[in-house]
Design a protein around this motif. Structure first.
Motif, PDB file in Angstrom:
ATOM      1  N   SER A 118       0.906  -1.210   0.045  1.00 41.26           N
ATOM      2  CA  SER A 118      -0.041  -0.136   0.013  1.00 41.26           C
ATOM      3  C   SER A 118       0.926   1.143  -0.121  1.00 41.26           C
ATOM      4  O   SER A 118       2.157   1.179   0.650  1.00 41.26           O
ATOM      5  N   GLU A 157     -11.481   6.465  -7.851  1.00 43.93           N
ATOM      6  CA  GLU A 157     -12.390   5.815  -7.097  1.00 43.93           C
ATOM      7  C   GLU A 157     -12.407   4.358  -7.289  1.00 43.93           C
ATOM      8  O   GLU A 157     -12.619   3.793  -8.349  1.00 43.93           O
ATOM      9  N   ARG A 170      -9.717   0.022  -3.983  1.00 42.33           N
ATOM     10  CA  ARG A 170      -8.345  -0.190  -3.564  1.00 42.33           C
ATOM     11  C   ARG A 170      -7.995   1.306  -3.064  1.00 42.33           C
ATOM     12  O   ARG A 170      -6.797   1.330  -2.693  1.00 42.33           O
ATOM     13  N   HIS A 171      -8.856   2.202  -3.495  1.00 41.67           N
ATOM     14  CA  HIS A 171      -8.475   3.650  -3.189  1.00 41.67           C
ATOM     15  C   HIS A 171      -9.193   4.148  -1.868  1.00 41.67           C
ATOM     16  O   HIS A 171     -10.358   4.010  -1.910  1.00 41.67           O
ATOM     17  N   ASN A 172      -8.379   4.884  -0.902  1.00 42.87           N
ATOM     18  CA  ASN A 172      -9.313   5.350   0.199  1.00 42.87           C
ATOM     19  C   ASN A 172      -8.559   6.988   0.553  1.00 42.87           C
ATOM     20  O   ASN A 172      -7.347   6.765   0.761  1.00 42.87           O
ATOM     21  N   GLU A 202      -4.755   6.784  -0.001  1.00 44.38           N
ATOM     22  CA  GLU A 202      -4.143   5.382   0.045  1.00 44.38           C
ATOM     23  C   GLU A 202      -4.640   4.562  -1.071  1.00 44.38           C
ATOM     24  O   GLU A 202      -5.717   4.581  -1.248  1.00 44.38           O
ATOM     25  N   LYS A 223      -4.297   0.433  -2.094  1.00 46.40           N
ATOM     26  CA  LYS A 223      -4.061  -0.868  -1.571  1.00 46.40           C
ATOM     27  C   LYS A 223      -3.544  -1.671  -2.599  1.00 46.40           C
ATOM     28  O   LYS A 223      -4.058  -1.707  -3.795  1.00 46.40           O
TER      29      LYS A 223
END
Length: 969
Positions: free
Chosen positions: A161, A188, A191-193, A201, A203
């Motif tokens: 990550s 979006e 895996r995207h935060n 982030e 991942k």
């Protein structure tokens, strides 16, 4: 009552509670009593505490027009009172100008304005104290300000990550969004935060995530953006892991660790090895000669027990690391057993105990107990017993009159340990023998004798001093008294015994303390003698042409005079039936073991007459032969016809010739001939058969064949029993007839060469040509057309001592395919070189000068004599001046040398006189025609399928030359 915190003091008159809490609220009762009665008193305990925060107001920045709630809560006993102050002034005093809603634990701020920025203070109080908490309230309007630098580069490895920062300050609070440079839409996915502080982030990253990202912050006053560059590298992996392994001490151990990592990180890549968690420095003095690392492989030379442990390879880059571990187990032979003790001593037994040494990672499977005695073989150790490896004690059975020492050797899968230290010495008392000799036997090497032998006791088995042997014997099966003798050696010979007589024998061991146990009776025989009689009623049954069954009757047992070993058959061939000639071939022998009355004799020649005898074999030798028996074997299958060859080939016919089978194995009744087309293509012709009823037929013509085609011929010889395996030959029919020349030979002189030949079968009016040139020099010269029937051709005008290449061709141009080729050398070179060599020798020059001087003197004397009128005869003249050309003088000088000696040309063929071999028939001229069977190389020499046959033909030609030379002589 909390016993862990309550203690009584002053003889129980006072109760002390430590670390009181709300749980201690309640009534405590004190009870006093004696023999008369009791009294009680109750205490009411209330536990109070000063204020403590539950919620404190927080400092924050707000935008103009926004709302906020300030919370302030505390607990304590008594319950705390909450009061507020603003900029140090109690809120109650600001009530006319303070427009916001106030309660004891909360202030609600609405539609904040910039001038309302202030410091709010909350106080919580009870009788035990007061606590304070401040909150700064800032009301601002600010354009977004990026707190994170632009174009920050982020690096990570695939699968990890990554966090990309985007810290922003602004009022109102900016709205943050992330996009990729090559995409207008926000990132979006699962895996995207994106966190509240703007950090993005990603991942479980992959190579596809690499690129430039844009962080955009927006509020009512404007926008601000930064870029972030993300690079995804290949992760570091151990692709070949070191494996757990066991290594023998002093051997070589190899631990392999192959690593795959991103090539862009090569400059910062490191690979280290650890042992038991500590880095292994292979360059240190302790490890330099034994440890080395090459291409990711850790080499440990001359492995020692200290090298055992867990080894780890750790591969690192600035972004990640990978590691793998393996256990190295060092194997070795066990350590020697220790602490040997002797106990439980008896006359003939004692207990030995020991303690095992280290097994060095290989289970001890057994222990070997050895002993040493100092009387017969001091210093030499003997194995006594083996016990399982889990055992550390054994009761040993001992022999009397022996001084023992013991030692123990431990054994595991690797090998044996060193011997332990010897035990204390133990001496057993003497006793009579407890056993007798083994392998007692009676043997007779000569008639009328029997030698009794036995395996003597070992010295440690004597059990005491003065050992000897009592030997007893008597006739077998009788009740006669035993004859006895005492000896110290290991054998005894009984004289004057009847031939091959059964005896009962026994041998007993005796020493100074008495005899051993009663011995067992064994049986033996006195000496053998040769058999007296031969087998009778010998008969022969014919099984087939190569196998017979021989039968005979048994002879009386007493005439065998020994152990019957078997029967020996002797047979030899007397007459070969197919030609009637008497012959005395070598004798053959066949032995049949054991007591039997028949046997099979294989490997005989068919259609032959044999003699056969039989005799008896015993341990002494063979008896007399029986009367010879005569028998004849029937006919069999013959061997293939000998030397099948193509004597003549034309465009549509061939002539086959052959010789009778070398081994007819009977009377040849006929021949069976077959042939078929076998061109190199897939075309296989039908097999055509011809029966040749006359057994004297040795030649056959086959016509109506395809021209320029390859055929295979099969010829079998047959008797009444059957036909032989085929003799085979192959040949190619020609487009035109080719002359057949056999036995091509040459004879050379200084300036000429004579080529001679024998016409083969077929037409003799065909023409051919002979070409010649200096080997690898000069031009080809071609003769006129030559006729096959002429038998020879002379080549004139050659140079002495020179090599020439000669070709025989069907056409008169050089590029035509030759049907024969050889190299000859004219005479003259040897003599020239010899004369030149002698003429340069000093001794020869001196001899010539002396001869010349002597000749001058003789001439002077002759001249003087003649002037005086002296006469001498013609004979004397001839004697004084010999003719150097006379034959007698030539013979004395040159011996039997002749310029006309003939030699054969290499590759020449013999005539059809029965000496031509099948493999050589392909060298005849009939194999050649207009078809292209070969080619010429650049210097004109012939290259073709017949080049390999020259040596074979040359050998035959030499033999022919010798025959011709003898005939000419």
């Amino acid at each position: 009552m909390p016993t862990d915190r309550a203690t009584e003091e002053n003889f129980g008159k006072m109760l002390r509670l430590d670390q009181v809490s709300d749980e201690d609220n309640g009534i405590f009762r004190c009870i006093a009593k004696n023999d008369v009665g009791k009294a009680t008193y109750d205490f009411y305990l209330t536990v109070e505490e000063p204020p403590r925060w539950k919620i404190k107001p927080e400092s924050k920045t707000y935008t103009i027009g926004s709302s906020a709630d300030l919370l302030c809560e505390a607990f304590g006993k008594p319950e705390p009172v909450i009061t507020w102050e603003m900029n140090g002034i109690p809120i109650e005093q600001l009530t006319p100008s303070f427009r916001h809603k106030i309660s004891q634990g909360k202030i609600e701020l609405h539609n904040l304005q910039q001038h309302e920025s202030a410091v709010f203070q909350c106080a919580a109080s009870n009788k035990h104290g007061t606590i304070l908490a401040n909150a700064n309230i800032n009301v601002l309007n600010i354009h977004p300000i990026m707190m994170t630098a632009d174009e920050v580069k982020y690096n990570t490895v695939a699968g990890n990550s990554v966090f990309m920062d985007c810290r922003v300050f602004g009022s109102p609070a900016p709205v943050i969004s992330w996009t990729r440079e090559d995409d207008i839409y926000s990132v979006e996915s699962l895996r995207h935060n994106m966190f509240e502080n703007g950090t993005l982030e990603i991942k479980n990253t992959s190579k596809e995530d690499s690129g430039t990202y844009i962080c955009l912050a927006t509020n009512s006053l404007g926008k601000e953006a930064i870029t972030a560059v993300l690079n995804i590298r290949d992760s570091t992996k151990v692709v070949v892991l070191p494996v757990n392994q066991s290594a023998l001490r002093s051997s070589l151990a190899e631990l392999r660790c192959d690593v795959k990592y991103d090539i862009t990180l090569q400059h910062a890549f490191t690979l280290i090895w650890e042992k038991d968690g500590e880095e292994l420095d292979v360059t240190s003095t302790d490890h330099r000669n034994r440890f080395s690392v090459k291409d990711g492989v850790l080499y440990i030379r001359n492995v020692s027990l200290d090298d055992e442990g867990v080894y780890a390879c750790i591969a690192s880059t600035p972004l990640d690391m990978a590691s793998a571990r393996a256990l190295l187990t060092v194997l070795d032979v066990p350590d020697p057993p220790e602490h040997l003790k002797l106990s439980d001593s008896q006359n003939q037994s004692i207990r030995l105990t020991w303690k095992q040494g280290s097994h060095h990672n290989s289970r001890i499977t057994e222990c070997i107990i050895e002993y040493e005695e100092n009387r017969w073989e001091p210093g030499r150790w003997h194995e006594m017993e083996r016990v399982p490896g889990i055992q550390s004690s054994v009761l040993l059975t001992l022999t009397p009159h022996v001084s023992y020492r013991f030692r123990v050797i431990a054994v595991n899968a690797i090998g044996k340990s060193k011997p332990s230290q010897p035990s204390a010495r133990h001496l057993t008392p003497p006793a009579a023998p407890d056993r007798n000799p083994d392998n007692v036997r009676g043997e007779g090497h000569n008639p009328h004798e029997m030698t009794i032998k036995w395996q003597p006791l070992k010295p440690v088995e004597w059990n005491g001093p003065g050992l000897f042997y009592k030997v007893s014997w008597r006739l077998g099966g009788s009740n006669d008294s035993w004859e006895e003798v005492s000896v110290r050696q290991h054998s005894h010979t009984v004289k004057h015994a009847p031939t091959f007589q059964l005896y009962d024998i026994k041998v007993q061991a005796v020493n100074d303390l008495g005899p051993g146990p009663e011995p067992q009776v064994k049986h033996g025989f006195s000496g053998e003698d040769v058999p007296l009689e031969a087998p009778q009623k010998v008969s022969v049954d014919i099984i087939n042409s190569t196998l017979i069954k021989v039968s005979w009757s048994k002879v009386p047992k007493e005439s065998i005079r020994g152990h019957l070993r078997g029967y020996k058959i002797t047979y030899w061939k007397v007459q070969h039936s197919h030609d009637g000639k008497r012959s005395h071939s070598d004798k053959y022998f066949l032995t049949f073991e054991g007591d039997r009355n028949h046997g099979m004799v294989p490997g005989l020649d068919p259609f032959s007459e044999y003699f056969l005898t039989i005799m008896i074999l015993n341990g002494r030798g063979s008896g007399p032969e029986s009367q010879p028996v005569t028998f004849s074997t029937p006919e069999g299958v013959p061997s293939p016809p000998d030397i099948l060859e193509l004597a003549l080939i034309s465009k549509d016919a061939v002539t086959l010739s052959w010789r009778p089978p070398v081994t007819p194995n009977g009377i040849v009744t006929h021949y069976h001939l077959q042939y078929q087309l076998i061109n190199d293509t897939d075309e296989i012709g039908e097999l055509v058969g011809i029966q040749l009823p006359n057994p004297d037929t040795l030649q056959w013509d086959i016509s109506d064949l395809k021209s320029n085609s390859k055929y295979k011929f099969y010829l079998r010889a047959c008797t009444v029993v059957g036909c032989s395996k085929p003799a085979t030959e192959e040949g190619i029919t020609t487009i035109q007839q080719v002359p057949v020349l056999l036995n091509i030979t040459s004879s050379v002189s200084d300036t000429s060469a004579n080529i001679s030949w024998t016409p083969g079968m077929g037409k003799t009016d065909l023409e051919f040509y002979i070409a010649y040139m200096k080997t690898r020099k000069g031009m080809w010269k071609i003769s006129d057309a030559l006729n096959v029937a002429k038998n020879f051709h002379t080549i004139e005008g050659l140079e002495p001592g020179t090599e020439y290449t000669i070709r025989v061709m069907t056409k008169n141009w050089v590029d035509n395919t030759s049907i024969f080729e050889d190299v000859i050398e004219t005479r003259g070179r040897a003599y020239g070189s010899a004369s030149q060599g002698i003429s340069t020798q000093g001794w020869f020059i001196g001899l010539m000068c002396a001869t010349a001087l002597l000749t001058i003197i003789l001439l002077i004397l002759c001249f003087v004599t003649r002037n005086k009128g002296g006469k001498y005869s013609v004979k004397e003249k001839e004697d004084m001046h010999p003719d150097l050309e006379s034959p007698s003088l030539k013979d004395e000088i040159f011996g039997e040398y002749s310029d006309n000696d003939e030699k054969p040309l290499k590759g020449s063929l013999q005539s059809l006189n029965g000496d031509l071999k099948p493999a050589e028939s392909a060298d005849s001229l009939i194999d050649y025609g207009d078809a292209d069977h070969g080619q010429f190389n650049e210097d004109g020499s012939f290259i073709g399928e017949y080049a390999g046959k020259k040596d074979r033909g040359s050998a035959e030609g030499n033999r022919s030359s010798l025959i011709m030379s003898q005939a000419n002589a």
